[in-house]
Design a protein around this motif. Structure first.
Motif, PDB file in Angstrom:
ATOM      1  N   SER A 145       0.858  -1.169   0.000  1.00  8.85           N
ATOM      2  CA  SER A 145       0.000   0.000   0.000  1.00  8.85           C
ATOM      3  C   SER A 145       0.899   1.225   0.000  1.00  8.85           C
ATOM      4  CB  SER A 145      -0.904   0.037   1.239  1.00  8.85           C
ATOM      5  OG  SER A 145      -1.596   1.259   1.294  1.00  8.85           O
ATOM      6  N   PHE A 146       0.831   1.986  -1.063  1.00  8.24           N
ATOM      7  CA  PHE A 146       1.705   3.141  -1.200  1.00  8.24           C
ATOM      8  C   PHE A 146       0.962   4.447  -0.932  1.00  8.24           C
ATOM      9  CE2 PHE A 146       5.254   0.937  -1.730  1.00  8.24           C
ATOM     10  CZ  PHE A 146       5.805   0.715  -2.979  1.00  8.24           C
ATOM     11  N   GLU A 147      -0.148   4.373  -0.158  1.00  6.49           N
ATOM     12  CA  GLU A 147      -0.856   5.598   0.182  1.00  6.49           C
ATOM     13  C   GLU A 147       0.007   6.470   1.094  1.00  6.49           C
ATOM     14  OE1 GLU A 147      -4.525   4.417   1.863  1.00  6.49           O
ATOM     15  OE2 GLU A 147      -5.308   3.550  -0.001  1.00  6.49           O
ATOM     16  N   ASP A 148       0.864   5.844   1.892  1.00  4.88           N
ATOM     17  CA  ASP A 148       1.737   6.566   2.803  1.00  4.88           C
ATOM     18  C   ASP A 148       3.046   6.894   2.085  1.00  4.88           C
ATOM     19  OD1 ASP A 148       3.360   7.499   4.809  1.00  4.88           O
ATOM     20  OD2 ASP A 148       3.625   5.545   5.763  1.00  4.88           O
ATOM     21  N   PRO A 149       3.345   8.164   1.815  1.00  5.80           N
ATOM     22  CA  PRO A 149       4.571   8.502   1.089  1.00  5.80           C
ATOM     23  C   PRO A 149       5.843   8.142   1.848  1.00  5.80           C
ATOM     24  CG  PRO A 149       3.500  10.482   1.908  1.00  5.80           C
ATOM     25  CD  PRO A 149       2.531   9.350   2.118  1.00  5.80           C
ATOM     26  N   VAL A 150       5.782   8.120   3.194  1.00  3.15           N
ATOM     27  CA  VAL A 150       6.968   7.746   3.966  1.00  3.15           C
ATOM     28  C   VAL A 150       7.261   6.257   3.763  1.00  3.15           C
ATOM     29  CG1 VAL A 150       8.056   7.743   6.243  1.00  3.15           C
ATOM     30  CG2 VAL A 150       6.434   9.551   5.641  1.00  3.15           C
ATOM     31  N   ALA A 155      10.368   1.955   0.916  1.00  4.46           N
ATOM     32  CA  ALA A 155      10.400   0.902  -0.102  1.00  4.46           C
ATOM     33  C   ALA A 155      11.421   1.228  -1.185  1.00  4.46           C
ATOM     34  CB  ALA A 155       9.014   0.732  -0.714  1.00  4.46           C
ATOM     35  N   TYR A 156      11.508   2.509  -1.551  1.00  6.67           N
ATOM     36  CA  TYR A 156      12.515   2.924  -2.529  1.00  6.67           C
ATOM     37  C   TYR A 156      13.918   2.691  -1.971  1.00  6.67           C
ATOM     38  CZ  TYR A 156      15.046   5.768  -5.913  1.00  6.67           C
ATOM     39  OH  TYR A 156      15.922   6.189  -6.890  1.00  6.67           O
ATOM     40  N   LEU A 157      14.102   2.981  -0.699  1.00  7.24           N
ATOM     41  CA  LEU A 157      15.398   2.788  -0.054  1.00  7.24           C
ATOM     42  C   LEU A 157      15.772   1.313  -0.031  1.00  7.24           C
ATOM     43  CD1 LEU A 157      17.721   4.158   1.483  1.00  7.24           C
ATOM     44  CD2 LEU A 157      16.410   3.827   3.589  1.00  7.24           C
ATOM     45  N   VAL A 158      14.811   0.434   0.252  1.00  6.74           N
ATOM     46  CA  VAL A 158      15.054  -1.005   0.278  1.00  6.74           C
ATOM     47  C   VAL A 158      15.561  -1.487  -1.082  1.00  6.74           C
ATOM     48  CG1 VAL A 158      13.936  -3.266   0.446  1.00  6.74           C
ATOM     49  CG2 VAL A 158      13.422  -1.496   2.132  1.00  6.74           C
ATOM     50  N   ARG A 159      14.996  -0.956  -2.144  1.00  4.09           N
ATOM     51  CA  ARG A 159      15.359  -1.397  -3.486  1.00  4.09           C
ATOM     52  C   ARG A 159      16.711  -0.849  -3.949  1.00  4.09           C
ATOM     53  NH1 ARG A 159      10.767  -3.285  -6.343  1.00  4.09           N
ATOM     54  NH2 ARG A 159       8.827  -2.903  -5.231  1.00  4.09           N
ATOM     55  N   LEU A 169      17.022  12.621  -2.848  1.00  4.27           N
ATOM     56  CA  LEU A 169      16.508  11.806  -3.949  1.00  4.27           C
ATOM     57  C   LEU A 169      15.260  11.046  -3.520  1.00  4.27           C
ATOM     58  CD1 LEU A 169      16.677  10.594  -6.773  1.00  4.27           C
ATOM     59  CD2 LEU A 169      18.278   8.894  -5.872  1.00  4.27           C
ATOM     60  N   CYS A 170      15.296  10.413  -2.342  1.00  7.32           N
ATOM     61  CA  CYS A 170      14.134   9.663  -1.857  1.00  7.32           C
ATOM     62  C   CYS A 170      12.938  10.589  -1.654  1.00  7.32           C
ATOM     63  CB  CYS A 170      14.471   8.948  -0.553  1.00  7.32           C
ATOM     64  SG  CYS A 170      15.492   7.474  -0.780  1.00  7.32           S
ATOM     65  N   ALA A 171      13.200  11.789  -1.157  1.00  5.37           N
ATOM     66  CA  ALA A 171      12.118  12.757  -0.959  1.00  5.37           C
ATOM     67  C   ALA A 171      11.498  13.150  -2.296  1.00  5.37           C
ATOM     68  CB  ALA A 171      12.650  13.983  -0.229  1.00  5.37           C
ATOM     69  N   GLN A 172      12.327  13.325  -3.302  1.00  4.48           N
ATOM     70  CA  GLN A 172      11.822  13.671  -4.633  1.00  4.48           C
ATOM     71  C   GLN A 172      10.951  12.553  -5.202  1.00  4.48           C
ATOM     72  OE1 GLN A 172      15.509  14.436  -6.699  1.00  4.48           O
ATOM     73  NE2 GLN A 172      15.468  16.641  -6.244  1.00  4.48           N
ATOM     74  N   GLN A 173      11.286  11.302  -4.894  1.00  4.04           N
ATOM     75  CA  GLN A 173      10.533  10.170  -5.414  1.00  4.04           C
ATOM     76  C   GLN A 173       9.092  10.162  -4.917  1.00  4.04           C
ATOM     77  OE1 GLN A 173      11.745   7.844  -7.688  1.00  4.04           O
ATOM     78  NE2 GLN A 173      13.519   9.219  -7.756  1.00  4.04           N
ATOM     79  N   VAL A 174       8.855  10.735  -3.736  1.00  3.26           N
ATOM     80  CA  VAL A 174       7.526  10.656  -3.119  1.00  3.26           C
ATOM     81  C   VAL A 174       6.878  12.027  -2.943  1.00  3.26           C
ATOM     82  CG1 VAL A 174       8.050   8.495  -1.958  1.00  3.26           C
ATOM     83  CG2 VAL A 174       8.510  10.637  -0.771  1.00  3.26           C
ATOM     84  N   LEU A 176       7.942  14.837  -1.300  1.00  5.74           N
ATOM     85  CA  LEU A 176       8.076  15.506  -0.007  1.00  5.74           C
ATOM     86  C   LEU A 176       9.371  16.319   0.018  1.00  5.74           C
ATOM     87  CD1 LEU A 176       7.107  12.600   2.439  1.00  5.74           C
ATOM     88  CD2 LEU A 176       5.626  14.438   1.614  1.00  5.74           C
ATOM     89  N   SER A 177       9.465  17.259   0.951  1.00  6.72           N
ATOM     90  CA  SER A 177      10.723  17.962   1.148  1.00  6.72           C
ATOM     91  C   SER A 177      11.671  17.067   1.942  1.00  6.72           C
ATOM     92  CB  SER A 177      10.498  19.269   1.909  1.00  6.72           C
ATOM     93  OG  SER A 177      10.182  19.012   3.270  1.00  6.72           O
ATOM     94  N   SER A 178      12.953  17.304   1.805  1.00  8.28           N
ATOM     95  CA  SER A 178      13.951  16.490   2.510  1.00  8.28           C
ATOM     96  C   SER A 178      13.778  16.596   4.020  1.00  8.28           C
ATOM     97  CB  SER A 178      15.360  16.930   2.108  1.00  8.28           C
ATOM     98  OG  SER A 178      15.578  16.751   0.729  1.00  8.28           O
ATOM     99  N   ASN A 179      13.588  17.811   4.526  1.00  7.43           N
ATOM    100  CA  ASN A 179      13.463  18.000   5.972  1.00  7.43           C
ATOM    101  C   ASN A 179      12.228  17.300   6.522  1.00  7.43           C
ATOM    102  OD1 ASN A 179      15.807  19.505   6.093  1.00  7.43           O
ATOM    103  ND2 ASN A 179      14.751  21.479   5.954  1.00  7.43           N
ATOM    104  N   TYR A 180      11.121  17.399   5.789  1.00  8.07           N
ATOM    105  CA  TYR A 180       9.881  16.779   6.270  1.00  8.07           C
ATOM    106  C   TYR A 180      10.003  15.252   6.244  1.00  8.07           C
ATOM    107  CZ  TYR A 180       4.946  15.745   6.884  1.00  8.07           C
ATOM    108  OH  TYR A 180       3.764  15.264   7.362  1.00  8.07           O
ATOM    109  N   LEU A 181      10.596  14.704   5.195  1.00  7.73           N
ATOM    110  CA  LEU A 181      10.776  13.258   5.130  1.00  7.73           C
ATOM    111  C   LEU A 181      11.675  12.782   6.264  1.00  7.73           C
ATOM    112  CD1 LEU A 181      10.410  10.507   3.794  1.00  7.73           C
ATOM    113  CD2 LEU A 181      12.328  11.050   2.276  1.00  7.73           C
ATOM    114  N   ALA A 182      12.742  13.520   6.558  1.00 10.20           N
ATOM    115  CA  ALA A 182      13.653  13.142   7.637  1.00 10.20           C
ATOM    116  C   ALA A 182      12.913  13.075   8.969  1.00 10.20           C
ATOM    117  CB  ALA A 182      14.811  14.129   7.726  1.00 10.20           C
TER     118      ALA A 182
END
Length: 247
Positions: A145-150, A155-159, A169-174, A176-182
């Motif tokens: 379920s990819f409703e949750d961007p985090v 999942a992107y990191l796992v791959r 880069l991971c933040a751009q994939q979903v 979000l901003s880098s700070n918010y994703l962190a």
């Protein structure tokens, strides 16, 4: 051992296919996806450190970053499809590695599609057949379920952890901003993005070491950029140097 798509797949169409006679093969990874179906024979494999029996009808679909080897003594004939992320978008929503047993009907259809795929040269038709083959073989896969961007970022990191993806880069994939994703990453998983990335690389390195890889190979094939960084992280996590790791 690490294989790169620029050497192993047709970059123009994004995939390559072939029938293989497979014997014991050392631990390795690659930067592309791989689907392999056993059509004759039996053997054993390890996928991310787990033992997997291989027999007629066994399907293994693996993502970049999955570490695997053929460990048994048997000989098999397999159908192999190696491809990059352009081939089939729905694959991004499937939890990989995906391993299952195809029924007789599905195996028959897969072999027929593979035969057709090997025999055509038209690019559009080849892509259509490859997509049909993937759809057939993975239709029973459990979906993320990819409703949750985090969760999608993890999942992107796992791959892609062996490629050292940045937080940005991971933040751009979903989206979000880098700070918010962190902040969200730490709150949701109890680990910082960097800690999670290092953890995946260390688990990968342990698998290499437990299967006879040298410290240097385990270091660089699991995504570390220097031996010093690898030694420091490994000893901090496990209390011993990688050269003394017994599993």
């Amino acid at each position: 051992m690490n294989f790169e798509k620029k050497e192993m797949i047709d970059l123009q169409c994004g995939f390559s296919c072939d029938m293989r006679t497979v014997k014991k093969f050392p631990l390795h990874g690659h930067d592309y996806y791989e689907m392999e179906i056993t059509v004759e024979g039996e053997s054993m494999a390890t996928v991310n450190g787990q033992s997997v029996p291989l027999r007629k009808g066994t399907l293994c679909c693996m993502a970049p970053g999955d570490i695997h080897a053929i460990t048994g003594e048997g000989e098999m004939v397999t159908l192999n499809l190696s491809f990059d992320g352009r081939l089939w978008d729905p694959l991004a929503n499937i939890k990989l590695p995906f391993i299952c047993e195809l029924g007789e009907e599905s195996l028959f259809l897969a072999k027929e599609l593979f035969t057709l795929l090997e025999g055509v040269t038209d690019g559009f038709l080849r892509r259509t057949l490859a997509e049909a083959l993937l759809t057939l073989c993975t239709r029973g896969a459990a979906q993320y379920s990819f409703e949750d961007p985090v969760g999608k970022a993890k999942a992107y990191l796992v791959r892609h952890f062996r490629e050292n993806p940045s937080l940005k880069l991971c933040a751009q994939q979903v989206g979000l901003s880098s700070n918010y994703l962190a902040l969200c990453f730490k709150k949701k998983y109890g680990l910082s993005f960097k800690e999670c990335l290092t953890g995946y690389k260390l688990r990968c390195a342990k698998t290499f070491l437990e299967n006879g890889a040298s410290v240097t190979q385990a270091c660089f094939d699991s995504g570390f950029e220097s031996l010093s960084a690898f030694y420091t992280a490994f000893k901090k996590e496990n209390g011993v140097a990688p050269s003394r790791w017994k599993g």
